[in-house]
Write an enzyme that holds these catalytic residues in place. Structure first.
Site, PDB file in Angstrom:
ATOM      1  N   THR A   5       0.871  -1.175   0.000  1.00  0.00           N
ATOM      2  CA  THR A   5       0.000   0.000   0.000  1.00  0.00           C
ATOM      3  C   THR A   5       0.904   1.219   0.000  1.00  0.00           C
ATOM      4  OG1 THR A   5      -1.735  -1.174   1.207  1.00  0.00           O
ATOM      5  CG2 THR A   5      -1.837   1.234   1.209  1.00  0.00           C
TER       6      THR A   5
ATOM      7  N   LYS B  18      -7.468   1.742  -2.317  1.00  0.00           N
ATOM      8  CA  LYS B  18      -7.030   1.094  -1.081  1.00  0.00           C
ATOM      9  C   LYS B  18      -6.914   2.117   0.045  1.00  0.00           C
ATOM     10  CE  LYS B  18      -5.486  -1.745   1.953  1.00  0.00           C
ATOM     11  NZ  LYS B  18      -4.185  -2.414   1.961  1.00  0.00           N
TER      12      LYS B  18
ATOM     13  N   LYS C   3       0.877   4.633   8.732  1.00  0.00           N
ATOM     14  CA  LYS C   3       1.499   4.932   7.431  1.00  0.00           C
ATOM     15  C   LYS C   3       0.433   5.161   6.367  1.00  0.00           C
ATOM     16  CE  LYS C   3       2.422   1.718   4.767  1.00  0.00           C
ATOM     17  NZ  LYS C   3       1.795   1.020   3.596  1.00  0.00           N
TER      18      LYS C   3
END
Length: 293
Positions: free
Chosen positions: A91, A166, A234
């Site tokens: 990701t 995502k 993150k």
């Protein structure tokens, strides 16, 4: 198919294992030495793993790691040839994904962003959902590999759109869970029986997949990492960066990021992201648990 799988963390190890089980010829590499996948060929570098591969599959920690693995001194770039597909289940930044795809395009290599949702259990059970961005012919070629590791793919558009989708998904997961954690904390402070509260939540319009999945872990005080808190932080940062690039304001997510920052300062980085509850409990002076805890 001949597949180089790079990154054997919580998700990657299970994904590579399922590719081997499905009969694919798999070479593997991991930044930290010592991790192996039974039936796969270990490689000393990303470049070595990618030699002769038809598909290079990435599942590493962040944007910088993807850039290093592909374009670094021992990166896969030197082993790429025309017709190879790079599929990235990390990701990372959507804008960086687009730039990476453009960099390999000159070699006749296609990039398909393929981040996943489904957590550790989905990776182990081969039931992941793939959130895909890329050209249809490349995606078609990858379908046997998707089938070995997951149950469904969702094409969101061109390269970069899978990563954007995502981040949108993880934005919602982070905020839905944070609402659940705050509700549990307030309920505990008011003496509400948590074991009675969860069936109410699941019988109402508040019901969600996030709550259904996380509640059993939380109520038995199991904060071992299915998805580490540091990695959700993150992804929250990636979403905020993407929003800034698009001139979009996300005030709720900005607040949730602060919670994650403080939870990491409290030493919870390697626990599951559900451990933000520990910070809320600390502030409230309560502990949330079910009868089974």
């Amino acid at each position: 198919m001949r597949v180089a799988f790079l990154g054997l963390g919580i998700m990657g190890h299970a994904m590579a294992t399922n590719l081997v089980k499905a009969g694919h010829e798999v070479s593997v590499w991991n930044r930290t030495a010592g991790k192996v996948v039974e039936g796969a060929r270990p490689a000393a570098s990303p470049a070595e793993a990618a030699q002769g591969a038809e598909v290079v599959w990435l599942c590493v920690s962040d944007t910088a790691a993807v850039e290093s693995v592909v374009f670094g001194s021992d990166g896969v770039e030197q082993s790429l040839s025309e017709g190879v597909i790079i599929a990235d289940s990390s990701t990372i930044s959507p804008s960086a994904t687009t730039k990476f795809a453009q960099r390999v395009q000159g070699k006749g290599v296609q990039w398909v962003d393929s981040p996943v949702t489904g957590s550790k259990a989905g990776a182990e059970g081969g039931t992941l959902l793939f959130i895909v961005g890329g050209e249809e012919p490349a995606i078609e070629r990858l379908k046997p590999l998707y089938a070995a590791m997951g149950k469904k793919i969702f094409r969101m558009g061109e390269v970069g759109r899978g990563q954007s989708a995502k981040l949108v998904m993880n934005l919602q997961i982070a905020m839905i869970y944070e609402g659940f954690a705050e509700a549990l904390t307030l309920a505990a402070k008011h003496g509400v029986d948590t074991d009675a509260l969860i069936p109410l939540v699941n019988a109402s319009m508040v019901k969600s997949g996030v709550v259904e999945y996380k509640a059993p872990f939380v109520l038995r005080r199991d904060f071992s990492a299915n998805f580490p808190l540091r990695l959700m932080r993150k992804d929250i940062r990636l979403a905020l960066e993407a929003a800034k690039e698009a001139r979009v304001k996300l005030p709720g997510l900005e607040t949730v990021e602060e919670i994650y920052e403080m939870a990491i300062e409290d030493g919870h980085a390697e626990l599951d992201y559900a451990a933000t509850l520990l910070l809320l409990e600390k502030w409230a002076g309560v502990e949330v648990k079910g009868q089974a805890a």
